[in-house]
Design a protein around this motif. Structure first.
Motif, mmCIF file in Angstrom:
data_model
loop_
_atom_site.group_PDB
_atom_site.id
_atom_site.type_symbol
_atom_site.label_atom_id
_atom_site.label_comp_id
_atom_site.label_asym_id
_atom_site.label_seq_id
_atom_site.Cartn_x
_atom_site.Cartn_y
_atom_site.Cartn_z
ATOM 1 N N LYS A 193 0.833 -1.207 0.000
ATOM 2 C CA LYS A 193 0.000 0.000 0.000
ATOM 3 C C LYS A 193 0.867 1.256 0.000
ATOM 4 O O LYS A 193 0.648 2.176 -0.795
ATOM 5 N N ARG A 194 1.855 1.289 0.862
ATOM 6 C CA ARG A 194 2.701 2.483 0.947
ATOM 7 C C ARG A 194 3.477 2.703 -0.348
ATOM 8 O O ARG A 194 3.582 3.832 -0.846
ATOM 9 N N GLU A 195 4.021 1.613 -0.915
ATOM 10 C CA GLU A 195 4.774 1.737 -2.171
ATOM 11 C C GLU A 195 3.875 2.243 -3.293
ATOM 12 O O GLU A 195 4.315 3.025 -4.151
ATOM 13 N N LEU A 196 2.625 1.815 -3.297
ATOM 14 C CA LEU A 196 1.698 2.262 -4.334
ATOM 15 C C LEU A 196 1.563 3.779 -4.315
ATOM 16 O O LEU A 196 1.676 4.447 -5.346
ATOM 17 N N PHE A 197 1.325 4.326 -3.134
ATOM 18 C CA PHE A 197 1.116 5.774 -3.016
ATOM 19 C C PHE A 197 2.419 6.549 -3.198
ATOM 20 O O PHE A 197 2.413 7.645 -3.757
ATOM 21 N N GLU A 220 -2.566 10.586 6.173
ATOM 22 C CA GLU A 220 -1.291 9.861 6.198
ATOM 23 C C GLU A 220 -0.949 9.302 4.822
ATOM 24 O O GLU A 220 0.169 9.466 4.317
ATOM 25 N N VAL A 221 -1.915 8.666 4.197
ATOM 26 C CA VAL A 221 -1.703 8.073 2.871
ATOM 27 C C VAL A 221 -1.367 9.160 1.851
ATOM 28 O O VAL A 221 -0.461 8.995 1.027
ATOM 29 N N LEU A 222 -2.086 10.281 1.900
ATOM 30 C CA LEU A 222 -1.809 11.377 0.969
ATOM 31 C C LEU A 222 -0.409 11.944 1.175
ATOM 32 O O LEU A 222 0.230 12.395 0.219
ATOM 33 N N SER A 223 0.076 11.901 2.413
ATOM 34 C CA SER A 223 1.415 12.433 2.701
ATOM 35 C C SER A 223 2.516 11.579 2.083
ATOM 36 O O SER A 223 3.653 12.038 1.930
ATOM 37 N N TRP A 224 2.193 10.335 1.738
ATOM 38 C CA TRP A 224 3.178 9.469 1.088
ATOM 39 C C TRP A 224 3.373 9.825 -0.384
ATOM 40 O O TRP A 224 4.368 9.447 -0.989
ATOM 41 N N LYS A 226 3.937 11.707 -4.058
ATOM 42 C CA LYS A 226 4.825 12.734 -4.593
ATOM 43 C C LYS A 226 4.059 14.046 -4.712
ATOM 44 O O LYS A 226 2.880 14.047 -5.060
ATOM 45 N N PRO A 227 4.710 15.179 -4.490
ATOM 46 C CA PRO A 227 4.013 16.460 -4.668
ATOM 47 C C PRO A 227 3.618 16.724 -6.118
ATOM 48 O O PRO A 227 2.750 17.548 -6.384
ATOM 49 N N THR A 228 4.207 15.988 -7.051
ATOM 50 C CA THR A 228 3.861 16.132 -8.474
ATOM 51 C C THR A 228 2.738 15.181 -8.891
ATOM 52 O O THR A 228 2.292 15.206 -10.044
ATOM 53 N N ALA A 229 2.263 14.344 -7.961
ATOM 54 C CA ALA A 229 1.287 13.298 -8.301
ATOM 55 C C ALA A 229 -0.137 13.836 -8.344
ATOM 56 O O ALA A 229 -0.445 14.904 -7.799
ATOM 57 N N ARG A 230 -0.999 13.058 -8.997
ATOM 58 C CA ARG A 230 -2.417 13.395 -9.100
ATOM 59 C C ARG A 230 -3.247 12.217 -8.597
ATOM 60 O O ARG A 230 -2.933 11.062 -8.870
ATOM 61 N N LEU A 231 -4.340 12.551 -7.919
ATOM 62 C CA LEU A 231 -5.271 11.542 -7.410
ATOM 63 C C LEU A 231 -6.534 11.559 -8.272
ATOM 64 O O LEU A 231 -7.088 12.623 -8.546
ATOM 65 N N VAL A 232 -6.979 10.383 -8.695
ATOM 66 C CA VAL A 232 -8.188 10.260 -9.508
ATOM 67 C C VAL A 232 -9.162 9.358 -8.769
ATOM 68 O O VAL A 232 -8.799 8.256 -8.343
ATOM 69 N N ASN A 233 -10.405 9.810 -8.614
ATOM 70 C CA ASN A 233 -11.414 8.978 -7.948
ATOM 71 C C ASN A 233 -12.703 8.949 -8.755
ATOM 72 O O ASN A 233 -13.413 9.950 -8.852
ATOM 73 N N GLN A 243 -11.560 16.302 3.560
ATOM 74 C CA GLN A 243 -10.875 17.438 4.192
ATOM 75 C C GLN A 243 -9.362 17.305 4.061
ATOM 76 O O GLN A 243 -8.658 18.281 3.834
ATOM 77 N N ALA A 244 -8.872 16.082 4.200
ATOM 78 C CA ALA A 244 -7.433 15.845 4.041
ATOM 79 C C ALA A 244 -6.999 16.123 2.604
ATOM 80 O O ALA A 244 -5.926 16.693 2.359
#
Length: 317
Positions: A193-197, A220-224, A226-233, A243-244
């Protein structure tokens, strides 16, 4: 018999024209309602006359309180074979039959890639700049050679992973039950899980909402990431701690997000996701495609016909 049938959750006022409802004339009269969900008392007043109600997946909540307030209701038909907004146990106890439909399996993966590509290439800002009289507004990102992290490698996640290979992306995957062997079969590499994020340039969510997945993507997961990464949901809103995510996007901890689902739908007018410049937000249209709606409504008609003959099909619960 003339049964009163309600087709609700038709927010776009399209249900009447997508399919031919005339086969139900032998069963009863069909009414199309376009209102958004409301409080229980309002919903009871709106729906109390109906024996059959057709709902769109996870729009209106049919909990025990609402179901108990609808003594005429005998059949509830939902788009899809899973609807967390229906208390199926309560329906069963009240003698209400619940039936579902199949769904078009390409709609959600296609939207997921539309969001990934539009977010990466900054298409919303570029299109808005052009409309406003401007020209090129910035630099787009790239996908080839980048890493896609797939959170949940079920039927939708697998299709998304397959598309990624066409773009020349490295594909990583994790979920609680995923095995390395199953990941390889889908063209992905299993990681923790951590490596994925940590490694994903694009992290896309394809989990079913459950007690295990609710709030899984937290601060916590979001903090793992990269600052250049994008989240898609395009899965379900409550999987992400909103909120996080707002905090991560506001502070620049995360480059961007592309979202189709939210904790509260319709999304409140004052929600930050409507205004943050690094968010591409769509109004839960992952399954709102012509082919999917046609399949939903055609099979809803079949469900009602079968129920009227005393032989229900696609029964849930």
């Amino acid at each position: 018999m003339s049964v009163q049938i309600a087709v609700i959750d038709d927010w776009q006022n399209v249900a009447r024209g997508v399919v031919d409802w005339s086969p139900l004339e032998a069963v009863g009269r069909v009414h199309f309602l376009h209102d958004y969900p409301a409080d229980t008392a309002t919903m009871i007043e709106r729906l109390k006359a109906f024996t059959v109600i057709c709902v769109m997946r996870e729009r209106s909540t049919f909990d025990q309180a609402l179901l108990q307030g609808l003594p005429n209701l005998k059949l509830l038909v939902t788009g899809g074979m899973r609807n967390a907004a229906i208390d199926i146990a309560a329906a069963k106890a009240l003698g209400i039959q619940v039936c579902g439909t199949d769904s078009y399996k390409q709609a959600a993966p296609e939207l997921t890639w539309a969001l990934i590509m539009a977010s990466t290439r900054n298409l919303l800002a570029e299109a808005n700049s052009l409309r406003a009289g401007g020209w090129q507004a910035g630099l787009g990102g790239d996908l080839h050679g980048k890493t896609l992290g797939v959170l949940g490698l079920g039927s939708i996640g697998q299709k998304v992973a397959q598309f990624a290979q066409v773009f020349g992306m490295r594909v990583l995957a994790w979920s609680e039950n995923l095995t390395p062997e199953h990941a390889v079969q889908a063209g992905a590499t299993w990681v923790s899980k951590r490596e994925l994020f940590e490694q994903a340039d694009i992290l896309t969510i394809h989990l079913v909402l459950s007690d295990r997945s609710r709030g899984l993507v937290d601060a916590e997961v979001l903090s793992w990431m990269k600052p250049t990464a994008r989240l898609v949901n395009t899965a379900r809103g409550p999987i992400v701690d909103e909120q996080a995510l707002v905090q991560a996007l506001t502070t620049g901890r995360l480059a961007g997000a592309a979202l189709d689902v939210y904790a509260e739908e319709p999304l409140p007018v004052d929600h930050p996701f409507r205004h943050l410049p690094n968010v591409l937000a769509t109004p839960h249209v992952g399954y709102v495609s012509e082919q999917n709606y046609r399949q939903f409504y055609e099979q809803m008609i079949e469900d009602i016909q079968a129920w009227a003959k005393g032989a229900p099909i696609r029964v849930l619960g």
